[in-house]
Design an enzyme around this catalytic site. Sequence first.
Site, short mmCIF file in Angstrom:
data_model
loop_
_atom_site.label_atom_id
_atom_site.label_comp_id
_atom_site.label_asym_id
_atom_site.label_seq_id
_atom_site.Cartn_x
_atom_site.Cartn_y
_atom_site.Cartn_z
N TRP A 36 -36.03 30.74 -59.64
CA TRP A 36 -35.34 29.44 -59.79
C TRP A 36 -34.53 29.45 -61.09
O TRP A 36 -33.35 29.09 -61.10
CB TRP A 36 -36.39 28.34 -59.81
CG TRP A 36 -35.89 26.94 -59.83
CD1 TRP A 36 -34.61 26.51 -59.56
CD2 TRP A 36 -36.65 25.78 -60.14
NE1 TRP A 36 -34.54 25.15 -59.67
CE2 TRP A 36 -35.78 24.67 -60.02
CE3 TRP A 36 -37.99 25.56 -60.48
CZ2 TRP A 36 -36.21 23.36 -60.26
CZ3 TRP A 36 -38.41 24.26 -60.71
CH2 TRP A 36 -37.54 23.18 -60.60
N HIS A 98 -41.12 40.52 -67.30
CA HIS A 98 -42.41 39.81 -67.32
C HIS A 98 -43.24 40.26 -68.52
O HIS A 98 -44.39 39.83 -68.69
CB HIS A 98 -43.21 40.11 -66.05
CG HIS A 98 -42.54 39.62 -64.79
ND1 HIS A 98 -42.20 38.31 -64.59
CD2 HIS A 98 -42.17 40.28 -63.66
CE1 HIS A 98 -41.64 38.19 -63.39
NE2 HIS A 98 -41.61 39.35 -62.81
N SER A 128 -49.46 31.07 -55.68
CA SER A 128 -48.16 31.62 -55.32
C SER A 128 -48.23 33.16 -55.27
O SER A 128 -47.69 33.79 -54.36
CB SER A 128 -47.12 31.16 -56.35
OG SER A 128 -45.86 31.61 -56.00
P1 A3P Z 1 -44.67 28.77 -54.48
O1 A3P Z 1 -45.26 30.04 -53.97
O2 A3P Z 1 -45.70 27.87 -55.10
O3 A3P Z 1 -43.86 28.06 -53.50
P2 A3P Z 1 -41.11 33.53 -59.08
O4 A3P Z 1 -39.69 33.22 -58.81
O5 A3P Z 1 -41.39 33.59 -60.55
O6 A3P Z 1 -41.54 34.72 -58.33
O7 A3P Z 1 -41.95 32.30 -58.58
C1 A3P Z 1 -42.02 32.01 -57.20
C2 A3P Z 1 -42.39 30.55 -57.04
O8 A3P Z 1 -41.28 29.73 -57.38
C3 A3P Z 1 -42.73 30.23 -55.60
O9 A3P Z 1 -43.68 29.16 -55.68
C4 A3P Z 1 -41.39 29.78 -55.07
O10 A3P Z 1 -41.47 29.03 -53.89
C5 A3P Z 1 -40.90 28.96 -56.24
N1 A3P Z 1 -39.44 28.78 -56.23
C6 A3P Z 1 -38.50 29.70 -55.91
N2 A3P Z 1 -37.28 29.16 -55.98
C7 A3P Z 1 -37.45 27.87 -56.34
C8 A3P Z 1 -36.56 26.78 -56.56
N3 A3P Z 1 -35.25 26.92 -56.39
N4 A3P Z 1 -37.10 25.59 -56.92
C9 A3P Z 1 -38.42 25.43 -57.08
N5 A3P Z 1 -39.32 26.42 -56.89
C10 A3P Z 1 -38.84 27.63 -56.51
#
Ligand code: A3P
Length: 289
Positions: A36, A98, A128
């Site tokens: 995000w 990370h 997640s």
């Molecule tokens: P969930 O599994 O709780 O839905 P990362 O990007 O660090 O790998 O984290 C992934 C998490 O961020 C996932 O959470 C994903 O759905 C959520 N995510 C990805 N894009 C997003 C967005 N645009 N807005 C909010 N959450 C988002």
Amino acid sequence: MINPPLFRNVLSIQKHFVAKDTDIFITGLPKTGTTWLKSLLFTTVNRNNHPIDQSPLLTHHPQELVYNLESDVYNEAFVYPRPNNLNDLPPPRLLSTHISYTSLPESIKASRSRILYICRNPLDMILSMYYFFLEFEKKKKNYEDEDFFEDFCEGKVLCGPFFEHVLEYWKTSFERPDKVLFLKYEDLKDDPKLHLMRLAEFIGMPFSLEEEDKGIIQQIVNFCSIKNMKELDVNKKGVINKFFEKKSYFRKGEVGDWANHFSPSMLERTNKLMQEKLEGSGLSFKMLL
Ligand code: A3P
């Protein structure tokens, strides 16, 4: 916790990576909202180069536009298309990692490059991660929610331990406020516009009043929302780094989904751990919005 192949990549980064003053890094533990943040950062930095309806995010997954140092660049195992030479990227280079603050290469710490750190309440993060690896492992290992929870309690979190990772960046964000901007997933969900404005200010590209009047900030927020990102064809099919399904980076994107999976006693144990580990730091997590 760093597995051996990842460890090799981290050593390689420490040895070879040279940061530039103009670099902007996204850091945070996996599954805390880094994808995000990549979309938000990329769109904000490039807002004068690409109108939203011609955004490269319409044709590329966010992970393909903001390279992760240990997975995409300093990784011999994957042959995912990556820049042969990071110097070819135009400034500001948008990169992610990370790695914990302690393990960052010295040149990142010493340069005037900036770091956007994102964290998330631990139960939503491990949930997640559970779903992400469940998909990735195709249930081969029979992972259970409980295993992830126990590992977290013992400090075994990929690239963690969780609290040490978060606290190092938290502390640095006070000691070096021009170096680290500390963001929480829950705050971004609560008021994305406000935190996007903080981000733009921090990277030295603040939104003008005119942009605000034209609704540009809200447009970026809407464009980068999970609802929109999930619906883009480019994010529905295909893989990243040979294994990771592009769609698995977008699941629910909610605060508090942990409540559908973890028991009250698990929450109690987490609260105790949080109290113990975060005491005196001033840092806290919203478990629900
Ligand atoms: P969930 O599994 O709780 O839905 P990362 O990007 O660090 O790998 O984290 C992934 C998490 O961020 C996932 O959470 C994903 O759905 C959520 N995510 C990805 N894009 C997003 C967005 N645009 N807005 C909010 N959450 C988002």
